[in-house]
Enzyme design. Structure first.
Site, short mmCIF file in Angstrom:
data_model
loop_
_atom_site.label_atom_id
_atom_site.label_comp_id
_atom_site.label_asym_id
_atom_site.label_seq_id
_atom_site.Cartn_x
_atom_site.Cartn_y
_atom_site.Cartn_z
CG ASP A 43 9.53 -5.67 26.05
OD1 ASP A 43 8.73 -5.97 27.10
OD2 ASP A 43 10.32 -6.14 26.49
CD GLU A 115 5.07 -5.28 24.27
OE1 GLU A 115 5.99 -5.22 25.21
OE2 GLU A 115 5.26 -5.78 23.49
#
Length: 226
Positions: A43, A115
């Protein structure tokens, strides 16, 4: 499971296969490790990759616009689309219960896995390789990256279409809300004259509504030859 197929789609071959396995392991699988730590890392990496890309792409854009553009690309909906481009759901390690609950198609699981994969590439090969992979996928999925396109309000566009062609406004109905308070997932149905056109999920009702509106617009373009 043919990880080599996924590596081909990524354009990157992992030296440490345990790393990509970890990135694909959902917490429901109940192994010693799961992909949540790599998701956390990925992320942050995606934030930087997209932020740097937009900084150079729009040299005259102010900070506020750049932040909105990044938010339009770094979110669950965007990452879910990238995960589906990679057919990531096929490679996930899930519990039988999550498998039976359509886990391979859940936006929250797919976006988190994407992610995690980016985080894994970053750990093994560094920022530049992670950036190469992420930007190639982004450009393929979002061929038009402009403020006008990314900041488009799909709900407003859909309302204009439905008023022009049906004389009504679309209705957004909450189908379900699941998950703990800190990680809720909402499913919204989009209805026009009581006919359901699309369903979409998101971490907020607003996000799910926007994605539902986007899907409905795509359907109406075909139905109405727009």
């Amino acid at each position: 499971m043919q990880i080599s197929e996924l590596e081909k789609s990524l354009g990157y071959q992992f030296k440490n296969k345990k790393l990509i396995t970890e990135a694909l392991t959902h917490r429901s699988y109940k192994k010693e490790v799961n992909n949540e730590r790599l998701e956390f890392l990925g992320d942050a990496v995606m934030d930087l990759i997209v932020g740097e890309y937009l900084f150079h792409l729009f040299p005259k854009a102010e900070e506020g616009i750049l932040s909105k553009l990044r938010a339009a690309l770094v979110n669950e909906d965007s990452f879910t689309r990238l995960a589906k481009r990679l057919n990531l759901g096929k490679y996930l390690y899930l519990s039988p219960a999550e498998e039976n609950n359509n886990g391979r198609e859940k936006p929250s699981i797919l976006s988190s896995a994407f992610e995690a994969v980016i985080g894994a590439i970053y750990l093994e090969a560094g920022f530049e390789k992670a950036k190469d992979v992420a930007l190639r996928l982004l450009k393929e999925e979002f061929p038009i990256i402009t403020p006008e396109e990314l900041l488009k309000d799909y709900k407003t566009t859909l309302q204009e279409i439905t008023q022009a062609h049906f004389g009504v406004v679309p209705e957004y109905r909450l189908i379900s809300a699941s998950g703990p308070d800190h990680k809720k997932e909402f499913e919204i149905g989009v209805f026009i004259q009581d006919k359901e056109y699309a369903r979409a999920k998101g971490k907020s009702k607003k996000t799910a509504q926007q994605e539902g509106a986007r899907l409905t617009i795509d359907m109406l373009k075909k139905e109405l030859n727009l």
